[in-house]
Structure formats: structure tokens, C-alpha cells
Design a protein around this motif. Structure first.
Motif, PDB file in Angstrom:
ATOM      1  N   VAL A 281      21.745  -2.649  10.357  1.00 54.42           N
ATOM      2  CA  VAL A 281      20.970  -3.891  10.276  1.00 54.42           C
ATOM      3  C   VAL A 281      20.880  -4.356   8.822  1.00 54.42           C
ATOM      4  CG1 VAL A 281      18.740  -4.980  10.757  1.00 54.42           C
ATOM      5  CG2 VAL A 281      19.593  -3.163  12.268  1.00 54.42           C
ATOM      6  N   TRP A 282      21.150  -5.647   8.616  1.00 53.60           N
ATOM      7  CA  TRP A 282      21.006  -6.234   7.282  1.00 53.60           C
ATOM      8  C   TRP A 282      19.731  -7.062   7.237  1.00 53.60           C
ATOM      9  CZ3 TRP A 282      25.671  -4.935   9.215  1.00 53.60           C
ATOM     10  CH2 TRP A 282      26.563  -4.287   8.354  1.00 53.60           C
ATOM     11  N   ALA A 283      18.983  -6.910   6.140  1.00 52.78           N
ATOM     12  CA  ALA A 283      17.719  -7.628   5.996  1.00 52.78           C
ATOM     13  C   ALA A 283      17.450  -7.926   4.529  1.00 52.78           C
ATOM     14  CB  ALA A 283      16.567  -6.803   6.584  1.00 52.78           C
ATOM     15  N   VAL A 284      16.677  -8.976   4.283  1.00 50.62           N
ATOM     16  CA  VAL A 284      16.315  -9.374   2.915  1.00 50.62           C
ATOM     17  C   VAL A 284      15.225  -8.441   2.402  1.00 50.62           C
ATOM     18  CG1 VAL A 284      15.337 -11.211   1.494  1.00 50.62           C
ATOM     19  CG2 VAL A 284      16.920 -11.771   3.361  1.00 50.62           C
TER      20      VAL A 284
ATOM     21  N   SER B 266      19.668  -5.782   1.919  1.00 46.31           N
ATOM     22  CA  SER B 266      19.917  -4.346   2.033  1.00 46.31           C
ATOM     23  C   SER B 266      20.387  -4.007   3.443  1.00 46.31           C
ATOM     24  CB  SER B 266      18.648  -3.549   1.690  1.00 46.31           C
ATOM     25  OG  SER B 266      18.220  -3.830   0.372  1.00 46.31           O
ATOM     26  N   CYS B 267      20.909  -2.802   3.576  1.00 49.95           N
ATOM     27  CA  CYS B 267      21.522  -2.348   4.824  1.00 49.95           C
ATOM     28  C   CYS B 267      20.786  -1.110   5.335  1.00 49.95           C
ATOM     29  CB  CYS B 267      22.994  -2.028   4.547  1.00 49.95           C
ATOM     30  SG  CYS B 267      23.942  -1.518   5.966  1.00 49.95           S
ATOM     31  N   PHE B 268      20.443  -1.125   6.621  1.00 50.23           N
ATOM     32  CA  PHE B 268      19.643  -0.049   7.205  1.00 50.23           C
ATOM     33  C   PHE B 268      20.259   0.475   8.499  1.00 50.23           C
ATOM     34  CE2 PHE B 268      16.834  -2.884   4.880  1.00 50.23           C
ATOM     35  CZ  PHE B 268      16.060  -2.019   4.118  1.00 50.23           C
ATOM     36  N   LEU B 269      19.882   1.704   8.827  1.00 53.61           N
ATOM     37  CA  LEU B 269      20.226   2.301  10.113  1.00 53.61           C
ATOM     38  C   LEU B 269      18.968   2.322  10.978  1.00 53.61           C
ATOM     39  CD1 LEU B 269      22.401   5.260   8.840  1.00 53.61           C
ATOM     40  CD2 LEU B 269      23.186   3.516  10.447  1.00 53.61           C
ATOM     41  N   VAL B 270      19.053   1.720  12.156  1.00 54.43           N
ATOM     42  CA  VAL B 270      17.895   1.663  13.060  1.00 54.43           C
ATOM     43  C   VAL B 270      18.329   2.191  14.421  1.00 54.43           C
ATOM     44  CG1 VAL B 270      16.098   0.234  14.064  1.00 54.43           C
ATOM     45  CG2 VAL B 270      17.060  -0.375  11.829  1.00 54.43           C
ATOM     46  N   GLU B 271      17.628   3.201  14.887  1.00 55.86           N
ATOM     47  CA  GLU B 271      17.977   3.795  16.172  1.00 55.86           C
ATOM     48  C   GLU B 271      17.412   2.971  17.324  1.00 55.86           C
ATOM     49  OE1 GLU B 271      17.022   7.915  16.490  1.00 55.86           O
ATOM     50  OE2 GLU B 271      17.865   8.419  14.525  1.00 55.86           O
ATOM     51  N   ASN B 272      18.198   2.893  18.396  1.00 51.02           N
ATOM     52  CA  ASN B 272      17.712   2.233  19.606  1.00 51.02           C
ATOM     53  C   ASN B 272      16.498   3.006  20.125  1.00 51.02           C
ATOM     54  OD1 ASN B 272      17.485   0.646  21.887  1.00 51.02           O
ATOM     55  ND2 ASN B 272      19.681   0.686  22.331  1.00 51.02           N
TER      56      ASN B 272
ATOM     57  N   MET C  64      20.751   2.428   3.679  1.00 49.59           N
ATOM     58  CA  MET C  64      22.097   2.887   3.324  1.00 49.59           C
ATOM     59  C   MET C  64      22.517   2.249   2.003  1.00 49.59           C
ATOM     60  SD  MET C  64      24.616   3.476   6.526  1.00 49.59           S
ATOM     61  CE  MET C  64      24.807   1.782   6.999  1.00 49.59           C
ATOM     62  N   GLY C  65      23.002   3.075   1.104  1.00 54.37           N
ATOM     63  CA  GLY C  65      23.403   2.568  -0.198  1.00 54.37           C
ATOM     64  C   GLY C  65      22.192   2.191  -1.025  1.00 54.37           C
ATOM     65  N   ASN C  66      22.422   1.331  -1.999  1.00 53.65           N
ATOM     66  CA  ASN C  66      21.347   0.911  -2.890  1.00 53.65           C
ATOM     67  C   ASN C  66      20.620  -0.306  -2.342  1.00 53.65           C
ATOM     68  OD1 ASN C  66      22.004   2.909  -4.817  1.00 53.65           O
ATOM     69  ND2 ASN C  66      23.612   1.580  -5.671  1.00 53.65           N
ATOM     70  N   GLU C  67      19.319  -0.354  -2.585  1.00 53.41           N
ATOM     71  CA  GLU C  67      18.529  -1.508  -2.176  1.00 53.41           C
ATOM     72  C   GLU C  67      19.051  -2.761  -2.863  1.00 53.41           C
ATOM     73  OE1 GLU C  67      13.950  -1.592  -1.214  1.00 53.41           O
ATOM     74  OE2 GLU C  67      14.244  -2.169  -3.323  1.00 53.41           O
ATOM     75  N   ASN C  68      19.074  -3.865  -2.118  1.00 54.77           N
ATOM     76  CA  ASN C  68      19.498  -5.185  -2.596  1.00 54.77           C
ATOM     77  C   ASN C  68      20.999  -5.306  -2.831  1.00 54.77           C
ATOM     78  OD1 ASN C  68      16.780  -6.026  -2.612  1.00 54.77           O
ATOM     79  ND2 ASN C  68      16.511  -5.272  -4.712  1.00 54.77           N
ATOM     80  N   GLU C  69      21.772  -4.306  -2.422  1.00 57.46           N
ATOM     81  CA  GLU C  69      23.225  -4.363  -2.615  1.00 57.46           C
ATOM     82  C   GLU C  69      23.977  -4.246  -1.292  1.00 57.46           C
ATOM     83  OE1 GLU C  69      24.491  -1.531  -5.506  1.00 57.46           O
ATOM     84  OE2 GLU C  69      23.155  -2.305  -7.074  1.00 57.46           O
ATOM     85  N   GLY C  70      23.322  -4.647  -0.206  1.00 53.55           N
ATOM     86  CA  GLY C  70      23.930  -4.468   1.107  1.00 53.55           C
ATOM     87  C   GLY C  70      24.874  -5.566   1.546  1.00 53.55           C
TER      88      GLY C  70
END
Length: 384
Positions: free
Chosen positions: A170-173, A185-191, A228-234
Motif C-alpha cells: 500500500v502506498w500512502a502520503v 511511503s510504501c507499507f505492507l498490510v495484511e488482509n 518498506m524502505g525509507n519513509e517518504n521514498e516509496g
């Protein structure tokens, strides 16, 4: 340039072709009509067992590690049997690639084996929003840090496999004050995470067995370790993966079109009018020659893009060229296949009707044809 496939690539293609012929094609019409989830999930599980859900993932995490060329070949062959299954496979592989590319060791060890093994039937790629489709940098979904957690709010549209995906990227501001595209930024969100809500599947023109859903986040709390990765660099991660995804969708379109043209060619050889087989008429022969030439050109463009990616070389321009050409020409081929069958082509008893509906979306998702032209032009200008 050597156009020969390696022994491993040939094996992947042959395996995908056999599976498509034996398992996918016989059930494609039923999946289109009923969306039978039991059949679809069985297909996905079998594909995972064959190694097709982690084609580019490292073997250490349960992946097949066969590379982008083999991935393109596999999606092309699967699409000949069932486009709905092929797109699910393509998107799931995209998610696995994202996790492998930017996930930390803990994230890779936790999620990749579940994706590759089929423990998760599929995985979701949550980028598009209602007001941020062709312009994903304009997304509105937010992730606000709160101690050891992030709180997600917003919604994502047209998410493939959302109903049965085990995990979402998931990508979010995360920085509203940053320049457009820079504070994402890029995140992992489980169902199953509280606050993650999956809406009923959309009613679509084609690829009906592949669920397409809105995914909403309402005060959805996820651990800070989900980043995932660095904040604000997704956002650059999304752009990179979209280029790879375009190889997958171009390959999918090519597979559908080849199946349609192969069916039409056989029909022309068997159907008689004016006392002779239709295939004897020069007008139809020329139509076959034109479409098969288009599809061969599409294949070569896709192989070039996949080969560049496999070598670690820049491939964004070539991927967009391949996606643009393959999907547009695939649409032409499927509509010509209907024309060759005449009235029968318009009847759902014949597969070209379904194939024409399935192929239509390929010029839209993973970047519209118009967006591909923008990407191509931008890359050309960079070369000046």
C-alpha cells in the motif's frame, strides 16, 4: 542478438502452456460466466505449487528465480488459457518483486514464502485511487505516525484479487508538505487487519473471474515495522515496479490475442462459403498475415524489454513501447478474430467473444496507452 531461449526458459514456457491447455482453457468459459471461486483458487494453488507465483523471487524465500524473460513467457501462455488467472498471477508476482526489492530481511522471510507457496492465494498492489489513476503521485491516502504504529486513512480503487489477497503493498502520503510524489511511503498490510475494508467486487466487461475491488482504510492501524524502505521514498518504488508490470500486461494481451487468432485461423480452414474454405480467400489471408505480423512484432518488443530488465539495464522506455504496441495490436487482433467468424464471433458459445472482452482492459490498466506515450516521449527527450 540471440533470440533462443535457455533450457530453463523453454521449460517454464512449456509448463505454462501445458497447464493452460489442460487446466485453464477447459474452465475459462465457466469462470467467465459464474466466477467460480473454487476453480480459480484451485488454479492459483496449482500455479504456486509449480513455482509461478514467485518467478523472480529468490530461491531462498521459496521463489523460482527464473527471471523476467521467463515471467513474460509464462504470463503469455497462461493468458491463452484464462486471462483472469493470468492477471492474478502477474499482479501477485509484482507484489513479490516489490517485497524482494525494498523489503528488509524480516519482511522478506515472513511474506515471500507465503506468496510463493500459495499459502496466500494472491497478493494485492494498492496504488490507484479514484482521483489518482494515471496520476498516482496525486494520491490522497495518508499514513500518520502514532508511536510504534501508522494510522492509514483513504481508499484504493480497482485492486486486483483484493478479496483473496493475503497481503497488500500500500502506498500512502506520509509528508503532506513535501513536493508532489516526494512524501509517499510504501507499507505492507495484511488482509484482515482491523480498519481494512474490502468492498464487493466490481461488475466488469471482461476478466470477470478476477476480483477487482475498492480497498478502504478507516483508522487502520499497522505496526511501524510494516514500512518498506525509507519513509517518504516509496513513490519511486511504485514507478519502477509499474515498468515491470507493463511487461506482464503486454505479455497477457499478446497471449489472449494469439489464442483468438489461432482459433480464427482454424475456423477459416474448416468453414466453407461459396463452395470452398474461407481460408482460400485472399482478403482473409491478408488479414491473417497482418495480425500475425503485428503479434510477432509485439513478442519481440516484449522480449527486448524483459531481456533488458534481466540484465539490470534501463528498460522503462522499452517496457512502455512493448505495452503500448502489444495491447493495442491485441485489441485489433481480437476484434478481427470476431469479424472472421462473422455472426458466430458475436456469440458467447465461441471463445473469441470472451477474448475480445478480456483484452479490452489491457490498454487501460498498468498505465493507459496514453500514459505509455507520455513515458516514451519523456525518455526520448532525456536522450537528447
Amino acid at each position: 542478438m540471440n533470440f533462443s531461449l535457455t533450457e530453463e526458459q523453454q521449460l517454464i514456457q512449456d509448463t505454462a502452456r501445458q497447464f493452460a491447455e489442460n487446466e485453464l482453457a477447459p474452465n475459462a468459459a465457466e469462470l467467465d460466466k459464474t466466477g467460480n471461486r473454487e476453480i480459480l483458487l484451485r488454479n492459483l494453488k496449482q500455479l504456486a505449487e509449480l513455482g509461478f507465483m514467485g518467478l523472480n523471487a529468490d530461491a531462498d524465500y521459496g521463489g523460482s528465480e527464473v527471471g523476467p524473460v521467463a515471467f513474460s513467457l509464462a504470463i503469455r501462455e497462461l493468458a491463452k488459457g484464462c486471462a483472469s488467472t493470468a492477471v492474478t498471477t502477474s499482479v501477485t508476482n509484482m507484489v513479490a518483486e516489490v517485497i524482494q526489492a525494498v523489503g528488509n530481511e524480516s519482511q522478506k522471510q515472513h511474506y515471500l514464502p507465503k506468496i510463493c507457496s500459495g499459502e496466500y492465494p494472491a497478493a494485492g498492489f494498492c496504488l490507484t485511487e479514484a482521483g489518482a489513476g494515471s496520476d498516482p503521485a496525486g494520491m490522497k491516502t495518508t499514513a500518520v505516525r502514532d508511536g510504534d504504529e501508522y494510522i492509514l486513512n483513504g481508499s484504493k480503487m480497482f485492486i486486483t484479487s483484493a478479496e483473496y489477497a493475503g497481503v497488500f503493498v500500500v502506498w500512502a502520503v506520509t509528508d503532506k508538505n513535501a513536493k508532489k510524489g516526494k512524501g509517499i511511503s510504501c507499507f505492507l498490510v495484511e488482509n484482515g487487519t482491523p480498519g481494512l475494508i474490502i468492498s464487493p467486487a466490481e461488475h466488469k466487461m471482461g476478466q470477470k473471474a478476477s476480483a477487482t475491488n475498492e480497498v478502504r482504510f478507516e483508522d487502520c492501524r499497522i505496526p511501524a515495522t510494516a514500512l518498506m524502505g525509507n519513509e517518504n521514498e516509496g513513490f519511486k518504488v511504485a514507478v519502477t515496479e509499474l515498468a515491470g508490470g507493463r511487461i506482464g500486461i503486454g505479455s497477457l494481451a499478446l497471449g489472449i490475442a494469439e489464442a483468438a487468432m489461432d482459433y480464427a485461423r482454424q475456423y477459416l480452414a474448416e468453414r466453407e462459403q461459396f463452395g470452398q474454405p474461407l481460408i482460400n480467400f485472399q482478403g482473409l489471408q491478408w488479414k491473417l498475415a497482418e495480425r500475425y505480423t503485428d503479434l510477432e512484432a509485439a513478442r519481440l518488443l516484449l522480449m527486448q524489454a524483459a531481456s533488458l530488465k534481466e540484465q539490470g539495464l534501463p528498460f522503462a522506455k522499452q517496457a512502455s513501447m512493448a505495452k503500448l504496441f502489444a495491447t493495442e495490436k491485441a485489441n485489433e487482433a481480437c476484434y478481427d478474430a470476431i469479424q472472421m467468424l462473422g455472426g458466430y464471433g458475436y456469440i458467447s458459445e465461441y471463445p473469441v467473444e470472451r477474448m475480445a472482452r478480456d483484452v479490452r482492459i489491457t490498454t487501460i490498466y498498468e498505465g493507459t496507452s496514453e500514459v505509455q506515450k507520455i513515458v516514451i516521449a519523456r525518455e526520448l527527450l532525456k536522450e537528447l
